[in-house]
Design a protein around this motif. Sequence first.
Motif, PDB file in Angstrom:
ATOM      1  N   HIS A   1      -2.470   3.100  -6.052  1.00  0.00           N
ATOM      2  CA  HIS A   1      -2.613   2.691  -4.648  1.00  0.00           C
ATOM      3  C   HIS A   1      -1.476   1.791  -4.176  1.00  0.00           C
ATOM      4  O   HIS A   1      -1.475   1.346  -3.037  1.00  0.00           O
ATOM      5  CB  HIS A   1      -3.953   1.986  -4.441  1.00  0.00           C
ATOM      6  CG  HIS A   1      -5.120   2.857  -4.759  1.00  0.00           C
ATOM      7  ND1 HIS A   1      -5.451   3.947  -3.991  1.00  0.00           N
ATOM      8  CD2 HIS A   1      -6.018   2.815  -5.768  1.00  0.00           C
ATOM      9  CE1 HIS A   1      -6.513   4.540  -4.508  1.00  0.00           C
ATOM     10  NE2 HIS A   1      -6.865   3.885  -5.584  1.00  0.00           N
ATOM     11  N   LYS A  36       0.845  -1.188   0.000  1.00  0.00           N
ATOM     12  CA  LYS A  36       0.000   0.000   0.000  1.00  0.00           C
ATOM     13  C   LYS A  36       0.877   1.233   0.000  1.00  0.00           C
ATOM     14  O   LYS A  36       2.085   1.160   0.234  1.00  0.00           O
ATOM     15  CB  LYS A  36      -0.921  -0.004   1.214  1.00  0.00           C
ATOM     16  CG  LYS A  36      -0.173  -0.027   2.548  1.00  0.00           C
ATOM     17  CD  LYS A  36      -1.125  -0.196   3.702  1.00  0.00           C
ATOM     18  CE  LYS A  36      -0.351  -0.272   5.011  1.00  0.00           C
ATOM     19  NZ  LYS A  36      -1.219  -0.451   6.140  1.00  0.00           N
ATOM     20  N   ASN A  37       0.270   2.366  -0.270  1.00  0.00           N
ATOM     21  CA  ASN A  37       0.992   3.623  -0.183  1.00  0.00           C
ATOM     22  C   ASN A  37       1.330   3.934   1.256  1.00  0.00           C
ATOM     23  O   ASN A  37       0.565   3.624   2.164  1.00  0.00           O
ATOM     24  CB  ASN A  37       0.136   4.772  -0.726  1.00  0.00           C
ATOM     25  CG  ASN A  37       0.026   4.750  -2.215  1.00  0.00           C
ATOM     26  OD1 ASN A  37       0.954   4.358  -2.901  1.00  0.00           O
ATOM     27  ND2 ASN A  37      -1.110   5.165  -2.730  1.00  0.00           N
ATOM     28  N   ASP A  63       0.131   2.236 -10.811  1.00  0.00           N
ATOM     29  CA  ASP A  63      -0.527   1.589  -9.668  1.00  0.00           C
ATOM     30  C   ASP A  63      -0.689   2.640  -8.569  1.00  0.00           C
ATOM     31  O   ASP A  63       0.078   2.690  -7.621  1.00  0.00           O
ATOM     32  CB  ASP A  63       0.301   0.397  -9.191  1.00  0.00           C
ATOM     33  CG  ASP A  63      -0.359  -0.391  -8.079  1.00  0.00           C
ATOM     34  OD1 ASP A  63      -1.516  -0.077  -7.715  1.00  0.00           O
ATOM     35  OD2 ASP A  63       0.284  -1.321  -7.565  1.00  0.00           O
ATOM     36  N   GLY A  98      -1.108  -1.154  -4.818  1.00  0.00           N
ATOM     37  CA  GLY A  98      -1.749  -2.407  -4.424  1.00  0.00           C
ATOM     38  C   GLY A  98      -1.190  -3.655  -5.065  1.00  0.00           C
ATOM     39  O   GLY A  98      -1.523  -4.762  -4.637  1.00  0.00           O
ATOM     40  N   GLN A 111       3.157   9.026  -6.483  1.00  0.00           N
ATOM     41  CA  GLN A 111       1.763   8.607  -6.599  1.00  0.00           C
ATOM     42  C   GLN A 111       0.959   9.628  -7.403  1.00  0.00           C
ATOM     43  O   GLN A 111       1.026  10.825  -7.161  1.00  0.00           O
ATOM     44  CB  GLN A 111       1.139   8.466  -5.209  1.00  0.00           C
ATOM     45  CG  GLN A 111      -0.324   8.081  -5.252  1.00  0.00           C
ATOM     46  CD  GLN A 111      -0.979   8.159  -3.887  1.00  0.00           C
ATOM     47  OE1 GLN A 111      -0.446   8.760  -2.970  1.00  0.00           O
ATOM     48  NE2 GLN A 111      -2.129   7.551  -3.769  1.00  0.00           N
TER      49      GLN A 111
END
Length: 110
Positions: free
Chosen positions: A94, A20-21, A92, A96, A85
Motif C-alpha cells: 500500500h 500511498k499508492n 509495502d 503506507g 505494487q
Amino acid sequence: MSEPDRPRTIADLAREVRSKNAGPFWVTMELFMRDAAGYATVADPAYLDAPVIARLYDVAADTIQIFRIPELNVVKISFPRPVVQGSLRDRDIHAGQHHVPLALFPLPVA
C-alpha cells in the motif's frame, strides 16, 4: 519556544505526513502542514526539492513531481515505486510506510 521544544523535523511541523499508492507504478506522499509558516518552510524549493527526495528515496530526480498547494498548506510529492505494487519484491503493497524518511527529514537550521 525553548530549545528542547523547538521543531526539528518535518513531522514536528505537520498535521499529517502520509504516503500511498498512486496506481501500481507510483507513490505519492502528502505533507499536511499545521499552518502557513510550516508550509512556507517545507514548500521552499531551497529546502525541499527533487534532488533531496532523490537522495532520500534513491530515485532519479527527473522522475519526481512536487506539487505545492499554498491554499491548503499542502505539499504533494510523487515518484515511481521502486518495485511494481504487488510484485514479488514489494514489501509495502500500500506504500503506507514510504513517508517515514520524509517525516523525519531535519528542518533547516534557523
